[in-house]
Every structure is written in C-alpha cells, then in structure tokens.
Design a protein around this motif. Structure first.
Motif, PDB file in Angstrom:
ATOM      1  N   MET A 171      -9.102   1.055   2.167  1.00 19.88           N
ATOM      2  CA  MET A 171      -8.498   0.182   1.149  1.00 19.88           C
ATOM      3  C   MET A 171      -8.874  -1.270   1.432  1.00 19.88           C
ATOM      4  O   MET A 171      -9.148  -2.044   0.518  1.00 19.88           O
ATOM      5  CB  MET A 171      -6.960   0.292   1.169  1.00 19.88           C
ATOM      6  CG  MET A 171      -6.388   1.650   0.865  1.00 19.88           C
ATOM      7  SD  MET A 171      -6.145   2.008  -0.869  1.00 19.88           S
ATOM      8  CE  MET A 171      -4.979   0.786  -1.377  1.00 19.88           C
TER       9      MET A 171
ATOM     10  N   TYR B  99       0.863  -1.171   0.000  1.00 17.16           N
ATOM     11  CA  TYR B  99       0.000   0.000   0.000  1.00 17.16           C
ATOM     12  C   TYR B  99       0.900   1.221   0.000  1.00 17.16           C
ATOM     13  O   TYR B  99       1.781   1.323   0.842  1.00 17.16           O
ATOM     14  CB  TYR B  99      -0.886   0.023   1.238  1.00 17.16           C
ATOM     15  CG  TYR B  99      -1.823  -1.147   1.308  1.00 17.16           C
ATOM     16  CD1 TYR B  99      -3.096  -1.060   0.758  1.00 17.16           C
ATOM     17  CD2 TYR B  99      -1.428  -2.341   1.894  1.00 17.16           C
ATOM     18  CE1 TYR B  99      -3.958  -2.138   0.796  1.00 17.16           C
ATOM     19  CE2 TYR B  99      -2.288  -3.431   1.938  1.00 17.16           C
ATOM     20  CZ  TYR B  99      -3.546  -3.323   1.386  1.00 17.16           C
ATOM     21  OH  TYR B  99      -4.392  -4.387   1.426  1.00 17.16           O
TER      22      TYR B  99
ATOM     23  N   SER C 106      -2.955   0.954  -4.238  1.00 15.80           N
ATOM     24  CA  SER C 106      -2.483  -0.423  -4.169  1.00 15.80           C
ATOM     25  C   SER C 106      -1.265  -0.605  -5.071  1.00 15.80           C
ATOM     26  O   SER C 106      -0.976   0.225  -5.927  1.00 15.80           O
ATOM     27  CB  SER C 106      -3.596  -1.370  -4.615  1.00 15.80           C
ATOM     28  OG  SER C 106      -3.863  -1.151  -5.979  1.00 15.80           O
TER      29      SER C 106
END
Ligand code: UDP
Ligand code: MG
Length: 307
Positions: A109, A87, A159
């Motif tokens: 996320m 991340y 990502s």
C-alpha cells in the motif's frame, strides 16, 4: 489510528484463542497504532463471551455483536462501518487468511496502492470444491462488466478513501469484492497460499456459497438478460430456416410435413427456454424489490469499542 482489521466470526469458539494470539502478534510486529474489530455474527456458541474476555484484556481488540446471524458479507460490512483506521484490512476468523500477510499488504500500500488484495495460489480444499471455485471465477471474469480479479476473495487491505466510497454503496445483494474492484483507484494483487481452517467446520453451506456466487453474477453482469435475448434471436432464425425447409420439401418433393415427435420436442424445448427466461426476469424483479425496501444490512446489538 493507523490500521483496522475487520474479522467476521460465527461459531468459531475453538479457534478464538489462536485467532487472538496470532493476529495480535502479526499486526503489532509492524504497527503500534491499530485495532482489531471482531464482528460476532450472532454466534450460538461461546464465541462472543470469549471475544469480550479478550477485549477486557486488551482494548485494541474490539468487538461488535450483531442482533442475529446476518451472513459473512453483512458481518464484514458491519465491521467496516465502525473501523477508524487509515488502512483497513479484512480477514476471515478461521485463520484461513494468514494475518502475517498484512505486513506485506501494508508495504505494498505504501508503494502507492489503494487496494491490495490477496490472490490464492493454492487452496487446500477438496477437488470438486477447488474446481468449482476455479470455474466460477473464470466465468465471472468473462461475464462481468467490472474487472473483478481472478481467485481473490475479501482478504485485502484498502485505503480510507476506498472504504468511504464502499460504505456509500449499501447494496442488498452485497458482493464486497465486486464493489471493491468497481471503486477503482490503483489496485494490486499479492499471491498467497490459502491455509486450512485452524479449527471447526466451514460456516458457509452450499446454499450460501451459491447465493454469493449468484450475487456476483447478477450484480456485476447484465449477461443473464442478454443471454435470453440472444436465445430469442437464435430460435427465431432457426424457426425461419425450418419453415423454409418445410416449404421446399412441400413444393419441390410434394412431401407434406409430418412428425409428432418434432412438434412435441419443439414445445418442450421452448417451454423450457421460456420458463428459464421468466425465472431470470423474476430474479431481476425480486432484486429490484429487495433493493427498494432498503432494509439495513445488519443490526448492531452491542459495541465493545471503548470510545
Ligand atoms: N462467517 C460469518 N457469518 C456466517 C458465515 C461465516 O461471519 O454466516 C464467518 C466465519 O466465522 C469465518 C468467515 O466468515 O470467519 C468465513 O467463513 P467460512 O470459513 O465458513 O467460509 P469459507 O472459508 O469456506 O469460504
Ligand atoms: Mg474458511
């Protein structure tokens, strides 16, 4: 590595202690596997040596320095290119983007998003600047062919797969928030209040802000060229109607055309239109030239990454 946070730094010496303290605390409170990557964008003050000192204390705090000042977007890209995390976050080095929000980004996320970007609810800036930003983002959204979210800058988390795609697009007229939107995948916005600078003066001057704004418009919209064509159609139709008017007044009312003023105005007006059009064309020609040279967007001088 779970999380990488990229932080561009240019002459921020007064704020670096606070930057280190706050960001470290904020990220370590929810992750035990992370790195902070500060990119020194050719600072002329003591920023770099201060950053290196912190790196010596804590290896999770990493530093790369560029060979000169390359500008904010290039500095961020340089940091992204060495980030190892699954991340990856981006924040400004002046603490206008509060690092505490990364925890919220991270949880969002985990809900299945590939990009979580910050949406500014409030800005603590002068009225003129605020209005200019407000107008710009709305104009850009209207113009652009990509859906670039309103009022969001580079402050975000993404990502690995989004980052890897972004890194394959080495555009000279870099507009990271645009490419990020362009890549796609599920994206979500989170609202936050943009803080004031912790210390020091803004490093972006008006010229740089305008350049960034132009990059957004020219790289993500074909409107500038389309506007020229439309103007062309418009003036053609107008001149045709005007011609009709002259014919009618000549044949029906025996009124011969006269008027130096009309002529002079028309010449001035259309010279202006033509010059602007050539300028817009020139902008595209220059951008094509600029892209074709494929110069690197940054040059890394030193790395303090302890690999
Ligand atoms: N910055 C940079 N290179 C530059 C200009 C700025 O790395 O040439 C960094 C700066 O240190 C800060 C961030 O980019 O961490 C945002 O800059 P600034 O605060 O001046 O921009 P603003 O917040 O006004 O958009
Ligand atoms: Mg700032």
């Amino acid at each position: 590595m779970q999380i990488s946070i990229v932080i561009p730094v240019y002459n921020e010496s007064e704020g670096i202690d606070e930057l280190y303290r706050r960001t470290m605390t904020a990220i370590s409170s929810f992750s035990d596997s992370f790195e902070l990557i500060c990119v020194d964008d050719g600072s002329e003050d003591t920023s770099l040596s201060q950053l290196i000192d912190y790196h010596k204390q804590d290896p999770r705090f990493k530093v790369i320095s560029l060979s000169r000042n390359f500008g904010h977007q290039s500095a961020v890209l340089a940091g992204l290119s060495v980030a190892k995390g699954d991340y990856i976050g981006i924040m400004d080095g002046d603490l206008q983007d509060p690092p505490e929000i990364f925890e919220r980004f991270y949880h969002k996320m985990k809900e299945g998003f590939d990009v979580v970007y910050a949406v500014r609810k409030k800005r603590k800036e002068g009225l003129v600047k605020k209005f200019a930003y407000w107008l710009y983002y709305r104009l850009l959204a209207k113009m652009s062919d990509t859906n670039i979210p309103l009022d969001s800058g580079d402050f975000c988390m993404m990502s690995r797969r989004v980052l890897d795609k972004m890194l394959t697009m080495q555009e000279q007229s870099l507009y990271l928030r645009g490419i990020r939107a362009w890549v796609g995948y599920p994206q979500a916005g989170l609202e936050y209040e943009r803080a004031e600078r912790f210390a020091g003066e803004p490093k972006y001057d008006f010229k740089q802000l305008f350049r960034l704004a132009y990059n957004g418009m020219f790289s993500f919209s074909s409107l500038p060229v389309r506007v020229m064509r439309r103007l062309g159609y418009f003036t053609l139709i107008f001149s045709f109607l005007y011609f009709l008017k002259i014919l009618i007044s000549y044949f029906l009312y025996n009124d011969a055309p006269q008027g130096f003023t009309t002529l002079a105005l028309a010449i001035f007006f259309f010279s202006g239109v033509q010059l602007i059009s050539i300028g817009v064309l020139g902008e595209y020609v220059y951008r094509t030239y600029n892209e074709s040279r494929e110069r690197p967007l940054f040059i890394i001088k030193d790395k303090y990454l302890n690999e």
